[in-house]
Design a protein around this motif. Structure first.
Motif, PDB file in Angstrom:
ATOM      1  N   THR A   1      -0.929  -1.279 -11.275  1.00 41.17           N
ATOM      2  CA  THR A   1      -2.063  -1.405 -10.346  1.00 41.17           C
ATOM      3  C   THR A   1      -2.819  -0.089 -10.242  1.00 41.17           C
ATOM      4  O   THR A   1      -4.057  -0.056 -10.259  1.00 41.17           O
ATOM      5  CB  THR A   1      -1.554  -1.841  -8.956  1.00 41.17           C
ATOM      6  N   TYR A   2      -2.080   0.994 -10.162  1.00 37.77           N
ATOM      7  CA  TYR A   2      -2.699   2.331 -10.060  1.00 37.77           C
ATOM      8  C   TYR A   2      -3.443   2.713 -11.333  1.00 37.77           C
ATOM      9  O   TYR A   2      -4.622   3.093 -11.288  1.00 37.77           O
ATOM     10  CB  TYR A   2      -1.611   3.356  -9.750  1.00 37.77           C
ATOM     11  N   PHE A   3      -2.769   2.611 -12.475  1.00 39.16           N
ATOM     12  CA  PHE A   3      -3.389   3.013 -13.738  1.00 39.16           C
ATOM     13  C   PHE A   3      -4.604   2.156 -14.078  1.00 39.16           C
ATOM     14  O   PHE A   3      -5.579   2.648 -14.650  1.00 39.16           O
ATOM     15  CB  PHE A   3      -2.379   2.937 -14.885  1.00 39.16           C
TER      16      PHE A   3
ATOM     17  N   TYR B   1       0.831  -1.203   0.000  1.00 38.95           N
ATOM     18  CA  TYR B   1       0.000   0.000   0.000  1.00 38.95           C
ATOM     19  C   TYR B   1       0.865   1.252   0.000  1.00 38.95           C
ATOM     20  O   TYR B   1       0.571   2.237  -0.693  1.00 38.95           O
ATOM     21  CB  TYR B   1      -0.936   0.010   1.216  1.00 38.95           C
ATOM     22  N   GLN B   2       1.934   1.229   0.787  1.00 38.81           N
ATOM     23  CA  GLN B   2       2.824   2.390   0.862  1.00 38.81           C
ATOM     24  C   GLN B   2       3.573   2.611  -0.455  1.00 38.81           C
ATOM     25  O   GLN B   2       3.750   3.754  -0.890  1.00 38.81           O
ATOM     26  CB  GLN B   2       3.813   2.213   2.020  1.00 38.81           C
TER      27      GLN B   2
ATOM     28  N   ALA C   1       4.480   5.620  -5.434  1.00 39.99           N
ATOM     29  CA  ALA C   1       4.648   5.591  -6.890  1.00 39.99           C
ATOM     30  C   ALA C   1       3.557   6.383  -7.605  1.00 39.99           C
ATOM     31  O   ALA C   1       3.841   7.137  -8.546  1.00 39.99           O
ATOM     32  CB  ALA C   1       4.656   4.143  -7.376  1.00 39.99           C
ATOM     33  N   SER C   2       2.320   6.244  -7.161  1.00 33.43           N
ATOM     34  CA  SER C   2       1.214   6.939  -7.841  1.00 33.43           C
ATOM     35  C   SER C   2       1.290   8.442  -7.633  1.00 33.43           C
ATOM     36  O   SER C   2       1.045   9.224  -8.570  1.00 33.43           O
ATOM     37  CB  SER C   2      -0.131   6.399  -7.366  1.00 33.43           C
ATOM     38  N   ASN C   3       1.649   8.876  -6.439  1.00 31.86           N
ATOM     39  CA  ASN C   3       1.793  10.313  -6.188  1.00 31.86           C
ATOM     40  C   ASN C   3       2.911  10.897  -7.053  1.00 31.86           C
ATOM     41  O   ASN C   3       2.776  11.996  -7.606  1.00 31.86           O
ATOM     42  CB  ASN C   3       2.090  10.575  -4.712  1.00 31.86           C
ATOM     43  N   GLU C   4       4.012  10.154  -7.175  1.00 31.79           N
ATOM     44  CA  GLU C   4       5.143  10.660  -7.953  1.00 31.79           C
ATOM     45  C   GLU C   4       4.824  10.696  -9.444  1.00 31.79           C
ATOM     46  O   GLU C   4       5.184  11.650 -10.134  1.00 31.79           O
ATOM     47  CB  GLU C   4       6.385   9.809  -7.697  1.00 31.79           C
TER      48      GLU C   4
ATOM     49  N   HIS D   1      11.790  -0.066 -11.193  1.00 37.43           N
ATOM     50  CA  HIS D   1      12.014  -1.421 -10.676  1.00 37.43           C
ATOM     51  C   HIS D   1      10.729  -2.247 -10.757  1.00 37.43           C
ATOM     52  O   HIS D   1       9.643  -1.707 -10.959  1.00 37.43           O
ATOM     53  CB  HIS D   1      12.477  -1.343  -9.226  1.00 37.43           C
ATOM     54  N   ALA D   2      10.861  -3.544 -10.538  1.00 35.33           N
ATOM     55  CA  ALA D   2       9.738  -4.461 -10.737  1.00 35.33           C
ATOM     56  C   ALA D   2       8.521  -4.125  -9.873  1.00 35.33           C
ATOM     57  O   ALA D   2       7.398  -4.050 -10.374  1.00 35.33           O
ATOM     58  CB  ALA D   2      10.181  -5.898 -10.471  1.00 35.33           C
ATOM     59  N   VAL D   3       8.729  -3.932  -8.572  1.00 36.26           N
ATOM     60  CA  VAL D   3       7.579  -3.685  -7.697  1.00 36.26           C
ATOM     61  C   VAL D   3       6.959  -2.320  -7.989  1.00 36.26           C
ATOM     62  O   VAL D   3       5.735  -2.186  -8.049  1.00 36.26           O
ATOM     63  CB  VAL D   3       7.967  -3.814  -6.206  1.00 36.26           C
ATOM     64  N   VAL D   4       7.790  -1.304  -8.185  1.00 35.29           N
ATOM     65  CA  VAL D   4       7.261   0.025  -8.496  1.00 35.29           C
ATOM     66  C   VAL D   4       6.521   0.001  -9.831  1.00 35.29           C
ATOM     67  O   VAL D   4       5.454   0.614  -9.977  1.00 35.29           O
ATOM     68  CB  VAL D   4       8.387   1.075  -8.507  1.00 35.29           C
ATOM     69  N   LEU D   5       7.054  -0.725 -10.789  1.00 32.19           N
ATOM     70  CA  LEU D   5       6.390  -0.852 -12.087  1.00 32.19           C
ATOM     71  C   LEU D   5       5.024  -1.514 -11.939  1.00 32.19           C
ATOM     72  O   LEU D   5       4.024  -1.052 -12.497  1.00 32.19           O
ATOM     73  CB  LEU D   5       7.282  -1.637 -13.042  1.00 32.19           C
TER      74      LEU D   5
END
Length: 203
Positions: free
Chosen positions: A159-161, A123-124, A129-132, A150-154
């Motif tokens: 997930t966000y989009f 969640y964090q 990532a979404s805010n940035e 990176h993989a998790v941020v990607l």
């Protein structure tokens, strides 16, 4: 229309060894550098206005190789760094399976239930990532932007989009090293036109 070209860093030594990296770092392998060159070659005719890279060494080096000889600024960004996985960083997957089997299972299969020891939750990472990415979009409207992360941020950005639940975080196309994702961004739309593409691989 703003266009985002989002990729993951090239293969690293710790990827080969089976170590979790998180916000620690390891060098690109020879193959990892090739992967970055291949992606750079495939994007050579794309007018990239700016490259924004995770400030981790493996991502920044990937960005430099993709850029090649082109005069494009690379801006390091701490908010695009990989998930902080606390005590697990630098450990082998097999070691984590031995001392933390339940949380390792949650990490890969039930991300909404994962509770880190000294790191971030999914969640964090999603919030970070979404805010940035929204900040980047607002500051560079109408531009073509290459983002190296990176993989998790990607996966967090996907997930966000796609407005998915955290429990479905890992579902979908696997994010291989230097895979290419392209997102068209309009006033109220975020549309993937390519996801997890590795057609630039040459071997």
């Amino acid at each position: 229309m703003t266009k985002l070209f989002i990729t993951r860093h090239g293969q690293t030594a710790w990827n080969i060894e089976g170590r979790l990296q998180g916000q620690k770092d390891s060098r690109l392998t020879e193959l990892g550098e090739k992967q970055a060159r291949w992606l750079g070659e495939s994007l050579k005719d794309v007018d990239i206005d700016l490259i924004i890279s995770s400030s981790s060494g493996r991502a920044y080096r990937t960005a430099e190789i993709i850029r090649g000889n082109r005069k494009i600024d690379i801006v390091p960004n701490n908010n695009l760094m990989e998930m902080n996985i606390g005590e697990w960083e630098g450990q082998l997957h097999t070691e984590i399976e031995e001392h933390s089997p339940d949380q390792q299972r949650n990490f890969w299969n039930f991300p909404h239930m994962y509770k880190p020891r000294g790191g971030e939750t999914f969640y964090q990472v999603l919030d970070r990532a979404s805010n940035e990415i929204e900040k980047i979009i607002s500051e560079h409207e109408g531009k073509n932007i290459l983002i190296v992360t990176h993989a998790v941020v990607l996966r967090a950005l996907i997930t966000y989009f796609e407005k998915k639940d955290i429990k479905d975080f890992w579902n979908g196309t696997f994010m291989h090293s230097t895979c290419l994702n392209i997102v068209d961004v309009g006033k109220d739309i975020r549309t993937f036109i390519l996801q997890g593409d590795i057609s630039h691989y040459q071997e």
